[in-house]
Design a protein around this motif. Structure first.
Motif, PDB file in Angstrom:
ATOM      1  N   SER A 111       2.095   9.759  -9.562  1.00 52.47           N
ATOM      2  CA  SER A 111       3.269   9.739  -8.696  1.00 52.47           C
ATOM      3  C   SER A 111       3.352   8.415  -7.941  1.00 52.47           C
ATOM      4  CB  SER A 111       3.206  10.897  -7.696  1.00 52.47           C
ATOM      5  OG  SER A 111       4.214  10.773  -6.720  1.00 52.47           O
ATOM      6  N   LEU A 112       4.487   7.758  -8.027  1.00 52.17           N
ATOM      7  CA  LEU A 112       4.668   6.469  -7.362  1.00 52.17           C
ATOM      8  C   LEU A 112       4.667   6.616  -5.847  1.00 52.17           C
ATOM      9  CD1 LEU A 112       5.210   3.435  -7.682  1.00 52.17           C
ATOM     10  CD2 LEU A 112       7.660   3.958  -7.774  1.00 52.17           C
ATOM     11  N   SER A 113       5.072   7.783  -5.343  1.00 50.23           N
ATOM     12  CA  SER A 113       5.150   7.953  -3.893  1.00 50.23           C
ATOM     13  C   SER A 113       3.778   7.857  -3.236  1.00 50.23           C
ATOM     14  CB  SER A 113       5.797   9.304  -3.547  1.00 50.23           C
ATOM     15  OG  SER A 113       4.961  10.389  -3.912  1.00 50.23           O
ATOM     16  N   LYS A 114       2.692   8.037  -4.007  1.00 44.88           N
ATOM     17  CA  LYS A 114       1.345   7.894  -3.448  1.00 44.88           C
ATOM     18  C   LYS A 114       1.040   6.457  -3.061  1.00 44.88           C
ATOM     19  CE  LYS A 114      -1.275   9.425  -6.667  1.00 44.88           C
ATOM     20  NZ  LYS A 114      -2.518   9.843  -7.351  1.00 44.88           N
ATOM     21  N   TYR A 115       1.788   5.520  -3.658  1.00 42.61           N
ATOM     22  CA  TYR A 115       1.493   4.103  -3.479  1.00 42.61           C
ATOM     23  C   TYR A 115       2.593   3.404  -2.687  1.00 42.61           C
ATOM     24  CZ  TYR A 115      -1.681   5.385  -7.233  1.00 42.61           C
ATOM     25  OH  TYR A 115      -2.644   6.011  -7.984  1.00 42.61           O
ATOM     26  N   ALA A 116       3.135   4.103  -1.695  1.00 38.75           N
ATOM     27  CA  ALA A 116       4.248   3.553  -0.916  1.00 38.75           C
ATOM     28  C   ALA A 116       3.913   2.186  -0.335  1.00 38.75           C
ATOM     29  CB  ALA A 116       4.633   4.522   0.203  1.00 38.75           C
ATOM     30  N   GLU A 117       2.711   2.041   0.235  1.00 38.86           N
ATOM     31  CA  GLU A 117       2.323   0.767   0.851  1.00 38.86           C
ATOM     32  C   GLU A 117       2.311  -0.345  -0.183  1.00 38.86           C
ATOM     33  OE1 GLU A 117      -0.952  -0.611   4.096  1.00 38.86           O
ATOM     34  OE2 GLU A 117      -1.741   0.355   2.304  1.00 38.86           O
ATOM     35  N   ASP A 118       1.793  -0.066  -1.380  1.00 34.41           N
ATOM     36  CA  ASP A 118       1.739  -1.071  -2.440  1.00 34.41           C
ATOM     37  C   ASP A 118       3.142  -1.424  -2.931  1.00 34.41           C
ATOM     38  OD1 ASP A 118      -1.337  -1.178  -3.145  1.00 34.41           O
ATOM     39  OD2 ASP A 118      -0.825   0.920  -2.905  1.00 34.41           O
ATOM     40  N   VAL A 119       4.006  -0.411  -3.028  1.00 34.20           N
ATOM     41  CA  VAL A 119       5.382  -0.647  -3.485  1.00 34.20           C
ATOM     42  C   VAL A 119       6.107  -1.559  -2.500  1.00 34.20           C
ATOM     43  CG1 VAL A 119       7.615   0.404  -3.954  1.00 34.20           C
ATOM     44  CG2 VAL A 119       5.540   1.533  -4.741  1.00 34.20           C
ATOM     45  N   VAL A 120       6.007  -1.247  -1.218  1.00 27.79           N
ATOM     46  CA  VAL A 120       6.669  -2.064  -0.197  1.00 27.79           C
ATOM     47  C   VAL A 120       6.140  -3.492  -0.221  1.00 27.79           C
ATOM     48  CG1 VAL A 120       6.959  -2.400   2.288  1.00 27.79           C
ATOM     49  CG2 VAL A 120       7.226  -0.124   1.302  1.00 27.79           C
ATOM     50  N   THR A 121       4.830  -3.648  -0.377  1.00 33.56           N
ATOM     51  CA  THR A 121       4.222  -4.983  -0.386  1.00 33.56           C
ATOM     52  C   THR A 121       4.735  -5.815  -1.555  1.00 33.56           C
ATOM     53  OG1 THR A 121       2.205  -4.214   0.698  1.00 33.56           O
ATOM     54  CG2 THR A 121       2.060  -6.273  -0.545  1.00 33.56           C
ATOM     55  N   ILE A 122       4.725  -5.246  -2.759  1.00 28.07           N
ATOM     56  CA  ILE A 122       5.126  -6.026  -3.929  1.00 28.07           C
ATOM     57  C   ILE A 122       6.629  -6.284  -3.919  1.00 28.07           C
ATOM     58  CG2 ILE A 122       5.472  -4.073  -5.507  1.00 28.07           C
ATOM     59  CD1 ILE A 122       3.995  -7.548  -6.331  1.00 28.07           C
TER      60      ILE A 122
END
Length: 266
Positions: A111-122
């Motif tokens: 699930s991509l929602s688990k990596y919210a911090e990484d998504v916002v950063t990239i």
């Protein structure tokens, strides 16, 4: 008295912030609030995510583990999926979050929602470089468009792809190695015959087979993902792998397989 959805959301956010601050005394409250709000927004956009304060805290702990492990693998995957999605459509058409979420789930099974911090950063990094442009309609998740320098990104991605396919090394057998452009001062690439990937797959299956609660099982699986990223980097650090796997529950086959993986780190 009936609690409204807004009140429930505010209570969840407040509880998550307090839990993080209580467990991690060195974290700034503003940073904890930023993380919780970010996670809540992404989880709320994921129809499969179950939102609770404890789950948000678990995601914070998983994010810390990935950060300590210098794991950039997830960000690279997200960037690749954004590029692929934008490349397949005209410049005026946006890539929506649910499309990115679906592509990530198909590509990784997670699930991509688990990596919210990484998504916002990239996403911030790509926007700063001019590769993408964001538009935020109302309270919805941002829409992603091709940026003014998307053509530059396309050229780099194409060059990287050509470079990665230009040379092929076939390495077989335990501790088989290549001496690349070296004489007596060799740089050795070691291939483990035991198959790290197979052991990590077995470790995930062992965790799934345990009697752990859903949240504890997910936390354990997040640890395995962080370990997988260490090996994917090509230079896994034994101290980090050992620390990560040492946090796994000492149950059933989990401890045995974890010990085998640690032993394979050179």
């Amino acid at each position: 008295m009936r609690v409204s959805a807004i009140q429930a959301a505010e209570a969840t956010i407040h509880t998550a912030i307090e839990l993080i601050v209580a467990r991690y005394a060195d974290i700034d409250r503003a940073e904890a609030k930023r993380f919780v709000l970010q996670q809540f927004e992404f989880m709320n956009a994921d129809p499969n995510a179950v939102i609770s304060a404890e789950r948000i805290v678990q995601r914070y702990e998983a994010a810390i583990a990935r950060r300590n492990a210098a794991d950039s693998g997830i960000r690279e995957k997200v960037a690749k999926l954004i590029f692929r999605g934008l490349s397949e459509r005209p410049p005026h058409q946006s890539l929506q979050y649910f499309e990115l979420q679906h592509a990530f789930q198909v590509a990784t099974g997670g699930s991509l929602s688990k990596y919210a911090e990484d998504v916002v950063t990239i996403v911030d990094e790509l926007q700063e470089k001019g590769y993408i442009r964001l538009a935020t309609p109302g309270h919805r998740m941002p829409l992603i468009f091709q940026g003014i320098d998307f053509d530059e990104w396309s050229s780099k991605m194409k060059a990287n792809k050509e470079t990665s396919h230009s040379v092929t090394y076939n390495v077989t057998g335990d501790n088989a190695r290549i001496n690349h452009h070296s004489t007596d001062m060799s740089t050795n690439l070691v291939a483990e015959g035991d198959g790290i990937k197979e052991h990590l797959v077995a470790l995930r299956r062992a965790i799934e087979a345990t009697q752990l609660s859903g949240s504890d099982r997910q936390s354990a699986l997040d640890v395995v993902e962080a370990v997988d990223a260490q090996f994917a980097s090509g230079a896994p650090k034994k101290s980090i792998v050992t620390a990560l796997l040492g946090a796994l529950p000492k149950v059933a086959d989990v401890a045995t397989i974890a010990g085998t993986v640690i032993a394979l780190v050179k």
